[in-house]
Design an enzyme around this catalytic site. Structure first.
Site, PDB file in Angstrom:
ATOM      1  N   LYS A 124      35.532  55.570  45.222  1.00  0.00           N
ATOM      2  CA  LYS A 124      34.758  56.815  45.155  1.00  0.00           C
ATOM      3  C   LYS A 124      35.506  57.785  44.264  1.00  0.00           C
ATOM      4  CE  LYS A 124      30.920  58.206  47.046  1.00  0.00           C
ATOM      5  NZ  LYS A 124      29.848  57.392  47.645  1.00  0.00           N
ATOM      6  N   ASP A 164      26.342  60.210  43.075  1.00  0.00           N
ATOM      7  CA  ASP A 164      26.434  60.559  44.499  1.00  0.00           C
ATOM      8  C   ASP A 164      25.951  62.014  44.566  1.00  0.00           C
ATOM      9  OD1 ASP A 164      27.677  59.376  47.153  1.00  0.00           O
ATOM     10  OD2 ASP A 164      28.334  61.450  47.112  1.00  0.00           O
ATOM     11  N   GLY A 236      17.783  67.538  53.596  1.00  0.00           N
ATOM     12  CA  GLY A 236      18.062  67.471  52.166  1.00  0.00           C
ATOM     13  C   GLY A 236      16.771  67.426  51.365  1.00  0.00           C
ATOM     14  N   PHE A 237      16.920  67.534  50.050  1.00  0.00           N
ATOM     15  CA  PHE A 237      15.748  67.427  49.164  1.00  0.00           C
ATOM     16  C   PHE A 237      16.155  66.796  47.835  1.00  0.00           C
ATOM     17  CE2 PHE A 237      17.755  71.489  48.388  1.00  0.00           C
ATOM     18  CZ  PHE A 237      17.775  71.597  46.999  1.00  0.00           C
ATOM     19  N   GLY A 238      17.340  66.190  47.794  1.00  0.00           N
ATOM     20  CA  GLY A 238      17.862  65.589  46.560  1.00  0.00           C
ATOM     21  C   GLY A 238      17.336  64.184  46.347  1.00  0.00           C
ATOM     22  N   ASN A 239      18.049  63.432  45.550  1.00  0.00           N
ATOM     23  CA  ASN A 239      17.589  62.116  45.139  1.00  0.00           C
ATOM     24  C   ASN A 239      17.369  61.160  46.313  1.00  0.00           C
ATOM     25  OD1 ASN A 239      17.219  59.881  43.244  1.00  0.00           O
ATOM     26  ND2 ASN A 239      19.188  59.223  44.033  1.00  0.00           N
ATOM     27  N   VAL A 240      18.266  61.207  47.289  1.00  0.00           N
ATOM     28  CA  VAL A 240      18.167  60.289  48.425  1.00  0.00           C
ATOM     29  C   VAL A 240      16.973  60.670  49.304  1.00  0.00           C
ATOM     30  CG1 VAL A 240      19.362  59.517  50.502  1.00  0.00           C
ATOM     31  CG2 VAL A 240      20.624  59.712  48.348  1.00  0.00           C
ATOM     32  N   ALA A 241      16.853  61.967  49.602  1.00  0.00           N
ATOM     33  CA  ALA A 241      15.735  62.456  50.416  1.00  0.00           C
ATOM     34  C   ALA A 241      14.403  62.144  49.724  1.00  0.00           C
ATOM     35  CB  ALA A 241      15.876  63.968  50.624  1.00  0.00           C
ATOM     36  N   TRP A 242      14.398  62.274  48.402  1.00  0.00           N
ATOM     37  CA  TRP A 242      13.187  62.022  47.615  1.00  0.00           C
ATOM     38  C   TRP A 242      12.707  60.569  47.768  1.00  0.00           C
ATOM     39  CZ3 TRP A 242      13.663  58.921  42.996  1.00  0.00           C
ATOM     40  CH2 TRP A 242      12.488  58.825  42.246  1.00  0.00           C
TER      41      TRP A 242
HETATM   42  N1  GLU Z   1      26.962  56.971  45.997  1.00  0.00           N
HETATM   43  C1  GLU Z   1      26.176  55.883  46.496  1.00  0.00           C
HETATM   44  C2  GLU Z   1      26.756  55.412  47.804  1.00  0.00           C
HETATM   45  O1  GLU Z   1      27.239  56.211  48.578  1.00  0.00           O
HETATM   46  C3  GLU Z   1      25.952  54.795  45.460  1.00  0.00           C
HETATM   47  C4  GLU Z   1      27.196  54.195  44.894  1.00  0.00           C
HETATM   48  C5  GLU Z   1      26.953  53.217  43.731  1.00  0.00           C
HETATM   49  O2  GLU Z   1      25.817  52.961  43.384  1.00  0.00           O
HETATM   50  O3  GLU Z   1      27.965  52.730  43.222  1.00  0.00           O
HETATM   51  O4  GLU Z   1      26.709  54.266  48.157  1.00  0.00           O
END
Ligand code: GLU
Length: 446
Positions: A124, A164, A236-242
């Site tokens: 990360k 992320d 949330g309302f970002g990419n994941v929530a979307w």
């Molecule tokens: N940030 C995302 C996660 O928490 C995706 C990581 C990635 O695609 O390498 O898994």
């Protein structure tokens, strides 16, 4: 292994790293019993090695803002574990980013990536740079300055970053552009989450949310239930929530809440295609507020200062940040009749919240299983890049579907208790641990 002894030791070595220590404790508690049945793990000191990152790279990122003022941020890459493949994991841009946060995320990523069935190690990275209120030109200059330091430590066969919180397609584009210029290397596999015209994979933007809903479908199926007609609260309302809102709606559920740091949107009529598209606009505005959603769609109401967990729902999906759902929130959800909670954010629930859900016997699954579809599809993007091919959306989606079903099966295999309750936390932690531990054992003391 003795969890308390190990934790005391880690607390002494890494004082104040609360998120990291929280993530490690959760895994240790899940695997303790099984670990102690395997003397070969103890002999090889597997857990003592696994809780420490292989290395942490830290650097200064200096850039010039639109007013001509010089700004300095901190940059990091935590290369956590490479036992099962090259380091892989996202980059987070957020004001609160520090070593503890990225170590927790890298640790989680190691187990999550193991669950995906693909050969990817865990990593990360990120910066305490906050995209909030920044212009597009500032974002570009920051991303370029960040990559100026990072590029030498990554590569398609060594370490593959992605997005992320605070890092989406736009930021990946700016970072990839700078990487190419510096490395004189045009291998698209060095980053994932790329644009479709330069090596990105169809379905990658949606994959975390889609994968989460596929996982929820499996959880419900195992419990003899289905998602159609159920009410879903999303934070949330970002990419994941979307992505989650889109797939939940497609599967016939009603998304009655999304939220931001400023409050919650109560959306009793559910989502429409227009509303889902508008979530992307909100994110791209860099204002980090959700209130304008209710101005744009008058059938929705903005309630300032409230969380998504104050809305009565069947299914709750934390999609924003770690520890965003507390013990108190858990009690409120239970009192309102919620019977399924799936973490889509990494470590979205506090230990108290998880304990509350498991004690109550409701369906609960942890982020490292539920949100693994994002990184799994990153793995599929790497495969396409290595083959110099691009697959159709149907092909990627089918593979994502299959991977999520495998992850669900692994959780059931290791998490089913004698009374029939499936402890998904235990299941995911043990399944991920076993794979990484086996690989470490076979590769010797390195
Ligand atoms: N940030 C995302 C996660 O928490 C995706 C990581 C990635 O695609 O390498 O898994």
């Amino acid at each position: 292994m003795n969890v308390n002894r190990l934790m005391t030791d880690l607390e002494r070595k890494h004082p104040g790293e609360s998120e990291y220590l929280q993530a490690v404790r959760e895994v240790l508690e899940s695997i303790e019993e099984l670990y102690n049945e395997h003397p070969e793990f103890e002999k090889a000191k597997i857990i003592e090695r696994m809780v420490e990152p292989d290395r942490i790279i830290t650097f200064r990122v200096t850039w010039v803002d639109d007013k001509g003022e010089i700004q300095t941020n901190l940059g990091y890459r935590v290369q956590f574990n490479s036992a099962i493949g090259p380091y892989k994991g996202g980059i987070r841009f957020h004001a609160a980013v520090n070593t503890s946060m990225l170590k927790f995320l890298g640790f989680e990523q190691t187990f999550k990536n193991a669950l995906t069935t693909l050969p990817m190690g865990g990593a990360k990275g990120g910066s305490d740079f906050s995209p909030k209120g920044k212009s597009d030109a500032e974002i570009m200059r920051f991303c370029q300055a960040f990559m100026l330091e990072l590029w030498n430590n990554i590569g398609p066969d060594t370490d593959v970053p992605a997005g992320d919180v605070g890092v989406g397609g736009r930021e990946i584009g700016y970072m990839y552009g700078m990487y190419k210029k510096l490395a004189r290397e045009y291998n698209t596999g060095v980053l994932t989450g790329k644009g479709l015209t330069w090596g990105g994979s169809l379905i990658r933007p949606e994959a975390t949310g889609f994968g989460a809903l596929y996982f929820v479908e499996h959880m419900l199926g195992e419990a003899g239930k289905s998602i159609a007609g159920k009410s879903v609260a999303i934070s949330g309302f970002g990419n994941v929530a979307w992505g989650a809102a889109q797939k939940a709606t497609e599967l016939g559920a009603k998304v009655i809440a999304i939220s931001g740091p400023d409050g919650v949107i109560y959306n009793p009529n559910g989502m429409t295609a227009e509303k889902i598209d508008y979530m992307l606009e909100l994110r791209a505005s860099n204002r980090d507020i959700v209130a304008p959603f209710a101005e744009r769609f008058p059938d929705a109401e903005f309630i300032p200062g409230k969380k998504a967990w104050s809305v009565k729902c069947d299914i709750a999906l934390p999609c924003a940040f770690q520890n965003e759902l507390t013990g108190e929130d858990a009690a409120e959800l239970l009192a309102n009749g919620t019977w399924c909670v799936a973490e889509v954010s990494n470590m979205g629930c506090t230990p108290e919240a998880i304990e509350t859900f498991i004690k109550a016997g409701i369906l609960f699954a942890p982020g490292k299983a539920v949100n693994a579809g994002g990184v799994a599809t990153s793995g599929l993007e790497m495969t396409q890049n290595a083959q110099h091919l691009s697959w159709s959306a149907e092909e990627v989606d089918a593979k994502l579907h299959y991977i999520m079903s495998q992850i669900h099966q692994a959780c059931v295999k290791y998490g089913k208790q004698a009374d029939g309750y499936i402890n998904y936390v235990k299941g995911a932690n043990i399944a991920g641990f076993m794979k990484v531990a086996q690989a470490m054992l076979e590769q010797g003391v390195i």
